[in-house]
Each structure stands twice: as structure tokens, then as C-alpha cells.
Design an enzyme around this catalytic site. Structure first.
Site, short mmCIF file in Angstrom:
data_model
loop_
_atom_site.label_atom_id
_atom_site.label_comp_id
_atom_site.label_asym_id
_atom_site.label_seq_id
_atom_site.Cartn_x
_atom_site.Cartn_y
_atom_site.Cartn_z
N GLU A 214 0.88 -1.18 0.00
CA GLU A 214 0.00 0.00 0.00
C GLU A 214 0.91 1.21 0.00
O GLU A 214 1.40 1.63 1.05
CB GLU A 214 -0.92 -0.02 1.24
N CYS A 252 -1.81 9.41 2.13
CA CYS A 252 -1.50 8.85 0.81
C CYS A 252 -2.57 9.20 -0.22
O CYS A 252 -2.29 9.27 -1.40
CB CYS A 252 -1.36 7.34 0.92
N1 NAD Z 1 -1.50 3.32 0.37
C1 NAD Z 1 -1.70 3.55 1.66
O1 NAD Z 1 -2.64 3.05 2.27
C2 NAD Z 1 -0.77 4.44 2.40
C3 NAD Z 1 -1.14 4.90 3.67
C4 NAD Z 1 -0.27 5.70 4.38
C5 NAD Z 1 0.93 6.06 3.84
N2 NAD Z 1 1.27 5.62 2.61
C6 NAD Z 1 2.53 6.03 2.03
O2 NAD Z 1 3.55 5.88 3.00
C7 NAD Z 1 4.54 6.89 2.84
C8 NAD Z 1 4.77 7.58 4.15
O3 NAD Z 1 4.90 6.66 5.19
P1 NAD Z 1 6.29 6.33 5.88
O4 NAD Z 1 7.15 7.55 5.88
O5 NAD Z 1 5.99 5.68 7.17
O6 NAD Z 1 6.87 5.30 4.86
P2 NAD Z 1 8.23 4.45 4.97
O7 NAD Z 1 8.26 3.68 3.70
O8 NAD Z 1 9.38 5.31 5.31
O9 NAD Z 1 8.00 3.48 6.24
C9 NAD Z 1 6.98 2.51 6.30
C10 NAD Z 1 7.41 1.36 7.19
O10 NAD Z 1 8.60 0.79 6.67
C11 NAD Z 1 9.60 0.71 7.67
N3 NAD Z 1 10.94 0.93 7.09
C12 NAD Z 1 11.60 2.09 6.96
N4 NAD Z 1 12.79 1.89 6.37
C13 NAD Z 1 12.88 0.58 6.13
C14 NAD Z 1 13.89 -0.25 5.55
N5 NAD Z 1 15.02 0.24 5.10
N6 NAD Z 1 13.64 -1.57 5.46
C15 NAD Z 1 12.47 -2.09 5.89
N7 NAD Z 1 11.49 -1.35 6.45
C16 NAD Z 1 11.70 -0.04 6.58
C17 NAD Z 1 9.23 1.79 8.66
O11 NAD Z 1 9.77 1.47 9.93
C18 NAD Z 1 7.72 1.75 8.63
O12 NAD Z 1 7.21 0.76 9.50
C19 NAD Z 1 3.99 7.82 1.78
O13 NAD Z 1 4.57 7.50 0.54
C20 NAD Z 1 2.50 7.49 1.77
O14 NAD Z 1 1.86 7.80 0.57
C21 NAD Z 1 0.46 4.81 1.89
#
Ligand code: NAD
Length: 484
Positions: A214, A252
Site C-alpha cells: 500500500e 496517501c
Molecule cells: N496506500 C496507503 O494506504 C498508504 C497509507 C499511508 C501512507 N502511505 C505512504 O507511506 C509513505 C509515508 O509513510 P512512511 O514515511 O511511514 O513510509 P516508509 O516507507 O518510510 O515506512 C513505512 C514502514 O517501513 C519501515 N521501514 C523504513 N525503512 C525501512 C527499511 N530500510 N527496510 C524495511 N522497512 C523499513 C518503517 O519502519 C515503517 O514501518 C507515503 O509515501 C505514503 O503515501 C500509503
């Protein structure tokens, strides 16, 4: 980190044993857990609102709408519908296979990993969990380290309500996620950025684990002012509500930018200003209804996006920032350069670019030139424009004459396509997301058709040709020797 590795190993072993015991497959167990989620949210409404305020400055009402209320509704829907969802689906097999029968059974994947993001840390953690539990899986959740109070709350509270041998919560950031991803899961459900989504998918590929991603992206909003001029008040309110009224644009499915015809752009700006003031007051910094930017790093990212002098020159409203308070004023940009960072990166903040076009029909080409968004919004009553949007563009969803509301409607699947993600959930789609649809065929040994077996000859070839076409009458003639 050695200790964390040991914790993960131990949790996984316990979850696998629990799944193997068959406990989580029972509908009764699933319902008990779903009911416990509802109780947990009800009992902890104040605490949940507090942690959401600490992490994101969300108003209680916004928190209830976007997170607590949403989660309770999702669990209630699952509770109500579960008996229906778990029933095997009978398949009507073609006569060709008579007397065999067929059905499709939804079986749980097994042990599921849920990684969630910080912007809706309650709903994006618990809603996938509701789907995983409904489908009969064991689940491990790692919420985002960027909403630490909510993450700690979930880690502390979930074990008091749910089956601790089947449902686990681990806190941590990328280092912990990396350890989790080294293990084999039966399904990974990730909410986050496309950049990390690629890391998740690469790790999942090592074990051929199915993933739901997502992700995010830039969601465009078309305003066809010709056809909605009479309803412009509602259009402007909906856009303002979506851009600034849900986690300050850190969503998002927020409106990332607006596409309008040149002739309407300045009127739109003038219409937005009083609505922003009516929602957030003369001084939005003091408003209790505007969530704050999640961290200094994200604040600095937004500050960098605005610091491009060409972008600065496009500010027609707002633009002030306060790093101490993690506050970015509701800001409107008119025609920032299309090659600027702000027009090529997901904004994820309270800044609204308005991009002008000569003719609103050009919006189709504009959207097609960008990666496939999670959502496209279009305010229009022009059926031809609607048809063009649906047939010429690709996106996770299209919503006409509204914004963000599709997320709340659990009768519709929610998910992205291309760079905005893969897979879908919500409502019964969540149950499907966490289930493997197993095909079951019950054959019969009562009769045998010799043309299935070697040695091959022309009779058998003709039989097979007719069988593929389900030409039953001709098949009978062939069997009776009346057809060559
Ligand atoms: N489609 C949806 O339902 C939805 C909902 C909310 C947010 N988003 C998207 O999420 C993004 C923002 O959220 P964010 O900043 O938490 O995203 P992110 O990708 O930075 O982090 C998401 C998750 O991944 C983990 N993570 C971070 N670095 C990692 C790595 N190197 N390896 C493995 N896991 C890792 C984080 O700890 C967190 O739990 C935006 O792009 C937004 O559009 C999508």
C-alpha cells in the site's frame, strides 16, 4: 540487535506453532479476537487520542473519524460478515467434468507480517490486522518508529486484549524491519513509501512470499469548473478538507495537486482562502484542528520543497513555517515549475499546487505522463470527461465529485497500481487479501474416458478437440461411431 534477532525468532516460532495447532482457523477464535479489538478501542479511546495528539497533533474528532471509528467499523463489519466470507464458494463445473464437483476454499496464509506507516498509525496497523485475523492467520505487527507514542501504546495494549501466542507486536525502525524481513513469512502487508516498498518486495522475493504494498504517490484532482460551477462551494470545501483536514495533507490519498483551466485559477485561489480561514481560523498555527508535521526531518523536507526560488515565487497563499512547532501554514502555489521537486515528489504536507491548463481535457495527458497514482479525483458532471478519465488513465481508484471518501467505503477495494502499490484490502477484500483461494475438485472414479490416455490416435484427437469446445452433441455422435 542480537537480542532483537532472538526475540523475532522466538515470536515467529510461537506464531508458527499456534498456527499449526489450528486454533486461529476456528471462526470462534477469529470472532473473539475481532471483538477484542473493538473492546480495546472502546476502552482506550482517550489514550489512543492522546498518543495520536502527541505524535501528530491530531484533533480528537479527526482521530476518531480517520482512525478509531474507522477501525471499530472495520472490525464490526468483519464480525458481521465473517460467517458469510468463510463459506466455501461452490463452482459450477462444465458438463465436460461430470460427475466431478468443484469449490473454492479460503485458507489462511499462515504467519503474516504487517509493517505500517506513521500518518494513520492506529488504523494502518489495526485494519490490516483485522483482515489477517478474519482470514485465520497469526500476525506480527511493526508500527512506524516515527509515531513512537502510538507504536509504544500498541505494543503495550494489544497483548492485554488479543491472543498473545498468535498476535505479536514488535517496536522498532528500519533495523528491526530488516531483521523481520530476513525471516520467512507467509504474507507481507506493507504500508509506506514506494522506495521502501521496493526493499520489502526484494526481501519477500527471497522466500517467494506474496506481498501487498500500500504505497503513495501524487494524487491529482481535476476541477472541470464549467460543469460544476453551481456547486463550487462544496468543491472548494471538499478540497480544503482533504488537503488540510486529514493529517495536514500527510495522507496517501490526499489531494496532491489540482488541475484547472487557466481562466479559473485565480477565482479558485480566492475561493479557497475564506474556506481555509473558516476551517482553521485567522491564525491556523493556533488552530486545534490542524495536525502538525510528524518530525523535524519531514518538516525540513517540506521546507526544502518550498525553498526552490521558482517555487517560492509561485506562493499565492500561506508559506510561513515554524520548525519549533513543526508547523507549515496551509499554502497554495500557483503554477510552480513542472520540473521542480515539489511537482515530482509526493508532497505529503499542507501545500497545494494549482496547475493550470488551457483546456481541462489536457488533464488526461498530464496525468498519463506521470506514474500511476493511488487515487484520481475529478469534479465534473461531463460524462465524456468521466469516460475519458476511466478509460485513458490508470490509478488505484477514481472518485468523481468527492475526495478521500472512497477510503472509508469498505464496499470498495482499496489499493494502488504500478508505483502506487499492488493488492487491495478493506471489507471483504481484506479477508481475500489474507486468504489463499484454494481450488478443490472432487472427482469420481465411477467412469473413465479412454481418450484421456495414450496410445494416441485420430479418434482421441477428434474427441479432445470436441471436448475443448464442449461440443457435446458431436461428442455423442463420435462415441456412437456416427461422426468421424
Ligand atoms: N496506500 C496507503 O494506504 C498508504 C497509507 C499511508 C501512507 N502511505 C505512504 O507511506 C509513505 C509515508 O509513510 P512512511 O514515511 O511511514 O513510509 P516508509 O516507507 O518510510 O515506512 C513505512 C514502514 O517501513 C519501515 N521501514 C523504513 N525503512 C525501512 C527499511 N530500510 N527496510 C524495511 N522497512 C523499513 C518503517 O519502519 C515503517 O514501518 C507515503 O509515501 C505514503 O503515501 C500509503
Amino acid at each position: 540487535m542480537e537480542a532483537m534477532k532472538e526475540t523475532v525468532d522466538q515470536n515467529l516460532r510461537e506464531m508458527r506453532d499456534t498456527f499449526a495447532s489450528g486454533r486461529t482457523r476456528s471462526v470462534k477464535w477469529r470472532k473473539t479476537q475481532l471483538q477484542a479489538i473493538i473492546e480495546m478501542v472502546k476502552d482506550n479511546e482517550d489514550k489512543m487520542c492522546d498518543v495520536l495528539f502527541q505524535d501528530l497533533g491530531k484533533h480528537r474528532t479527526e482521530a476518531f473519524r480517520d482512525e478509531l471509528g474507522f477501525v471499530m467499523r472495520s472490525a464490526e463489519t468483519a464480525l458481521k460478515c465473517l460467517d458469510k466470507w468463510v463459506v466455501p464458494k461452490k463452482s459450477n463445473l462444465p458438463l465436460l467434468f461430470y460427475p466431478a464437483t468443484g469449490k473454492v476454499i479460503s485458507e489462511p496464509y499462515g504467519t503474516v507480517l504487517v509493517l505500517s506507516s506513521w500518518n494513520f498509525p492506529i488504523s494502518l496497523s489495526l485494519d490490516p490486522m483485522i483482515g489477517a485475523i478474519s482470514a485465520g492467520n497469526t500476525v506480527l505487527l511493526k508500527a512506524s518508529e516515527l509515531s513512537p507514542n502510538t507504536s509504544a501504546f500498541l505494543a503495550k495494549t494489544i497483548p492485554s486484549y488479543l491472543d498473545t501466542k498468535a498476535i505479536k507486536v514488535i517496536e522498532g525502525g528500519p533495523d528491526v524491519a530488516t531483521i523481520l524481513l530476513q525471516h520467512q513469512w507467509d504474507k507481507i502487508f506493507f504500508t509506506g513509501s514506494p522506495r521502501i516498498g521496493k526493499i520489502i518486495m526484494a526481501a519477500a522475493a527471497n522466500h517467494l512470499t506474496p506481498v501487498t504494498l500500500e504505497l503513495g504517490g501524487k494524487c491529482p484532482t481535476i476541477i472541470d469548473h464549467h460543469s460544476v460551477s453551481k456547486d463550487m462551494k462544496s468543491v472548494v470545501k471538499r478540497i480544503t478538507g482533504a488537503k488540510w483536514g486529514s493529517c495536514s495533507g500527510q495522507a496517501c490519498i490526499s489531494v496532491d495537486y489540482v488541475l484547472v483551466e487557466q481562466s479559473f485559477a485565480s477565482s479558485l485561489v480566492e475561493m479557497l482562502k475564506p474556506v481555509i480561514k473558516s476551517f482553521f481560523g485567522e491564525n491556523p498555527k493556533e488552530s486545534g484542528s490542524l495536525a502538525r508535521i510528524v518530525t523535524k526531518k519531514h518538516f525540513q523536507r517540506l521546507s526544502r520543497l518550498l525553498s526552490d526560488p521558482r517555487v517560492q515565487a509561485s506562493i499565492v497563499y500561506g508559506g510561513s513555517m515554524d520548525e519549533e512547532k513543526l508547523y507549515v501554514e496551509p499554502t497554495i502555489l500557483l503554477d510552480p515549475p513542472l520540473d521542480s521537486e515539489i511537482m515530482n515528489e509526493e508532497i505529503f504536507g499542507p501545500i497545494l499546487p494549482i496547475i493550470t491548463l488551457r483546456d481541462i481535457q489536457e488533464s488526461i495527458g498530464f496525468i498519463k505522463s506521470k506514474p500511476k497514482p493511488l487515487a484520481i479525483y475529478a469534479f465534473t458532471k461531463d460524462e465524456k470527461l468521466k469516460t475519458r478519465i476511466l478509460s485513458e488513465t490508470s490509478s488505484g481508484s477514481v472518485t468523481f465529485n468527492d475526495v478521500m471518501i472512497q477510503y472509508m467505503c469498505d464496499a470498495l477495494p482499496f489499493g494502488g497500481v504500478g508505483e502506487s502499490g499492488m493488492g487491495r484490502y478493506h471489507g471483504k477484500y481484506s479477508f481475500e487479501c489474507f486468504s489463499h483461494e484454494k481450488a478443490v475438485m472432487e472427482g469420481s472414479l465411477a467412469m473413465d474416458l479412454e481418450p484421456r490416455y495414450p496410445p494416441w490416435n485420430n479418434f482421441k484427437l477428434t474427441f479432445i478437440r470436441l471436448a475443448f469446445r464442449e461440443a457435446y452433441f458431436k461428442l455423442v455422435l463420435l462415441m456412437l461411431g456416427l461422426k468421424k
